[in-house]
Write an enzyme that holds these catalytic residues in place. Structure first.
Site, PDB file in Angstrom:
ATOM      1  N   LEU B  12       0.160   6.306  -8.581  1.00 30.32           N
ATOM      2  CA  LEU B  12       0.766   5.867  -7.327  1.00 30.32           C
ATOM      3  C   LEU B  12       2.206   6.338  -7.256  1.00 30.32           C
ATOM      4  CD1 LEU B  12      -0.315   2.155  -6.780  1.00 30.32           C
ATOM      5  CD2 LEU B  12      -1.082   4.165  -5.543  1.00 30.32           C
ATOM      6  N   CYS B  13       2.692   6.463  -6.044  1.00 31.89           N
ATOM      7  CA  CYS B  13       4.073   6.837  -5.792  1.00 31.89           C
ATOM      8  C   CYS B  13       5.006   5.924  -6.573  1.00 31.89           C
ATOM      9  CB  CYS B  13       4.373   6.705  -4.319  1.00 31.89           C
ATOM     10  SG  CYS B  13       6.125   6.824  -3.954  1.00 31.89           S
ATOM     11  N   PRO B  14       6.054   6.387  -7.175  1.00 34.77           N
ATOM     12  CA  PRO B  14       6.549   7.775  -7.112  1.00 34.77           C
ATOM     13  C   PRO B  14       6.103   8.643  -8.283  1.00 34.77           C
ATOM     14  CG  PRO B  14       8.238   6.402  -8.081  1.00 34.77           C
ATOM     15  CD  PRO B  14       7.047   5.502  -7.846  1.00 34.77           C
TER      16      PRO B  14
END
Ligand code: SF4
Lengths: 385, 77
Positions: B12-14
């Site tokens: 998942l981001c980042p």
């Protein structure tokens, strides 16, 4: 360059081509400022960028004085991110962007995002200054991040560090008496400039050396956001992130209670990245001390939890529409029935006589299971973590 | 000039941006990097990261279960 009077009479100083060569020679700030204007290589600062307004303004105020600023953003694993919210289908309308990257783009500066997941464990598990209202070790966290920025500065030949701290803004890390703690424990000392409240602090090296003009810094204090909003308006900044609940999940009461539960169930304070990501997703229920259910709240969370099916025992509802449920812990075959009866409450068959599941053990073996859903009053409040 | 791939699926981001950034540092200007992700947020973030760091996005593909971003390494990293 043509400088008159006292300055011209100092041969060492007159020979200096820029402020870099003046360091240590003189404390005559206006003269350094004059030299700065002619300096081909501006001073370089590294700014801690969270993605919120304060750090954005702090970087901007220094950029506006001609300093070259680059951003640093640290990923601890607990950061509140639009994307983490966006796992939920109901929140898909929230902007799917990383706010720190967005800020950097608005300011036209480079941003370095640094993975500190492993190193951060020490900060969270053994904070010297303890926790704030929840599990947020803000004072240790700030010192850690500024310390990392100091290391980065040394490795990259930058001159000073910028943060968006404001005196009195936060109860733990941004008090008048704790700001010096961050400067000291990070090892940054007076290389640490806080442009938004600098006028309330003793002058730092960048101010004394004339790399920045203290008169053009600010003296904000207190919890009010009005001065920052006014400054943003002055710079024509209309859009900025206002993260509810701060910059990380550790300030969130419900998240903190899930993390405490995880440590309690393990009998020790320990976590991996997947553990803390999963605490952000789904309903968590612990019906027995040795296992916990993570029940997706919508299709988006089900999709996300599907990625973990290979690592967890889980229940997939087959007779009705319903969420995926992961089971964490040392779950025995006999525990599946209780787990399934709870999970059945959260699907479309909650009022049916029987709900069927495909029950998959952690070792991959599977069986079919039909259960009677629990009624709401059979699920005690204290099962919810 | 070579082409490389980077798998950030499941992250998942980042993290996809961080992995892209760390990989880009090891490549030469002109090299092409194809990044595979499952977090659709990468469709915004990796191009934003490229813009501020001087890399060029050659193509983005938003598939059913995967996002693919192809970029050319710029001169400054
Ligand atoms: S809110 Fe979280 S990220 Fe921010 S200083 Fe506190 S612990 Fe650190």
């Amino acid at each position: 360059m043509h400088y008159t009077g006292w300055f011209q009479e100092q041969p060492q100083l007159a020979a200096a081509r820029c402020h870099h060569e003046l360091s240590g020679l003189v404390e005559f700030v206006p003269m350094k400022r004059a030299l700065n204007e002619h300096c081909p290589a501006p001073r370089r600062a590294v700014a801690l960028i969270s993605g919120g307004l304060d750090s954005m303004l702090a970087a901007l105020v220094v950029q506006a004085q001609g300093v070259h600023v680059e951003g640093l953003n640290f990923f601890t694993g607990f950061c509140v991110e639009g994307h983490t919210h966006a796992i939920r289908s109901t929140r898909q309308k929230m902007p799917r962007r990383n706010n720190a990257l967005w800020v950097a783009e608005q300011l036209g500066m480079r941003l370095h995002i640094i993975d500190v997941i492993e190193e951060y464990k020490d900060v969270l598990l053994k904070p010297r200054h303890g926790y704030g209202a929840n599990l947020n070790p803000c004072l240790d966290c700030k010192s850690f991040m500024v310390g990392k920025a100091r290391q980065w500065l040394e490795q990259n030949g930058f001159d000073f560090i910028i943060t968006g701290e404001v005196v009195g803004q936060r109860p733990m890390s941004q008090r008048r008496d704790t700001l010096p703690v961050v400067a000291r424990e990070s090892g940054a000392h007076d290389l640490l400039l806080r442009p938004l409240c600098a006028r309330l602090q003793p002058p730092t090296l960048p101010e004394r050396e004339g790399w920045v003009d203290r008169e053009r810094l600010y003296g904000f204090s207190g919890r009010s956001r009005k001065p920052q909003m006014a400054l943003a308006a002055e710079y024509g900044i209309e859009e900025y992130a206002q993260p509810a609940g701060g910059c990380c999940f550790l300030t969130d009461a419900s998240y903190a209670s899930k993390l405490r539960d995880l440590w309690q169930a393990r009998g020790e304070k320990r976590y991996e990245l997947d553990d803390i990501m999963l605490l952000k997703v789904g309903r968590h229920l612990r019906p027995r001390p040795h296992f916990k259910l993570i029940v997706a709240r919508d299709a988006g969370e089900t999709r996300y939890l599907q990625g973990y099916r290979g690592h967890f025992a889980h229940l997939e509802m087959t007779s009705h529409g319903g969420p995926l449920t992961l089971i964490e812990g040392e779950v025995a075959a006999g525990d599946f029935e209780l787990a399934a009866r709870i999970a059945a409450r959260f699907g479309q068959g909650r009022n049916a006589d029987s709900v069927s599941f495909r029950a998959v053990m952690a070792d991959g073996s599977e069986r079919l299971l039909s259960v009677v859903p629990l009624s709401p009053n059979q699920v005690p409040r204290d099962w919810y973590v | 000039m070579s082409e490389y791939t980077l798998d950030t699926t499941g992250l998942l981001c980042p993290l996809p941006v961080i992995r892209t950034q760390d990989r880009a540092r090891t490549l030469a200007p002109g090299d092409v990097l194809v990044v595979h992700c499952t977090d659709p947020g990468a469709l915004n973030d990796i191009p934003a990261w490229c813009r501020i760091n001087g890399h060029q996005v050659l193509e983005t593909v938003d598939g059913d279960n995967e996002v693919k971003i192809t970029l050319r390494i710029g001169a400054i990293d």
